[in-house]
Motif scaffolding. Structure first.
Motif: not given
Ligand code: DQA
Length: 155
Positions: A19, A21, A52, A59, A61-63, A74, A82
């Protein structure tokens, strides 16, 4: 019989995806439009789709936020849970003791990335408040810096 069962378990461990990010700081929402001679022509949303597809084993994720406190929030939210944080704090890299402290406070390893080679640019960009708490730093490879950061977690 028991020995061979152990062999099978060791050779084929249960697959769990990592995971990860990507956290982008101020003005990186303008990638594609912003100073294309420095940051290129691709939007981060398009590049993120490519990432991706390239790394289905992660896995991802983008912020993104333009606000220092939201970035700190965050990092705190994901930073004990994570497997990795890929952080481009953008201009806050050179100013934010708060983001630097958040990186040190969490247990999730943080890889600092920059699109440009900040050491080739203005002197105020040579300082990073993120690096002292980071697992490593990748900079100057364009958007590929993110790709390399993901690989550093997967290898
Ligand atoms: C940047 C470099 C920073 O100096 C700048 O403020 C950015 C982007 C980079 O990715 O090259 O916004 O972090």
């Amino acid at each position: 019989m028991i020995t061979s069962a152990f062999f099978v378990l060791e050779k084929y461990p249960t697959f769990t995806s990592m995971k990860l990010i990507i956290i982008n700081g101020p003005n990186l929402n303008l990638l594609g439009k912003r100073e294309p001679e420095v940051y290129g022509n691709t939007t981060f949303e398009d590049y993120f789709k490519q990432l991706q597809e390239k790394f289905p084993q992660a896995e991802l994720e983008y912020y993104q936020s333009n606000i220092e406190g939201e970035i700190i929030g965050k990092i705190q939210e994901v930073g004990f849970d994570y497997d990795g944080i890929i952080l481009n704090a953008a201009a806050y890299t050179h100013t934010s003791v708060g983001i630097g402290d958040a990186v040190k406070a969490v247990t999730t390893p943080v890889v600092e990335v920059h699109i440009s080679n900040t050491h080739k640019r203005e002197e105020y960009r040579h300082v990073s408040y993120i690096s002292p708490g980071a697992k490593g730093v990748i900079l100057g490879f364009g958007l590929q810096s993110y790709d390399l950061a993901i690989r550093s977690f997967l290898s």
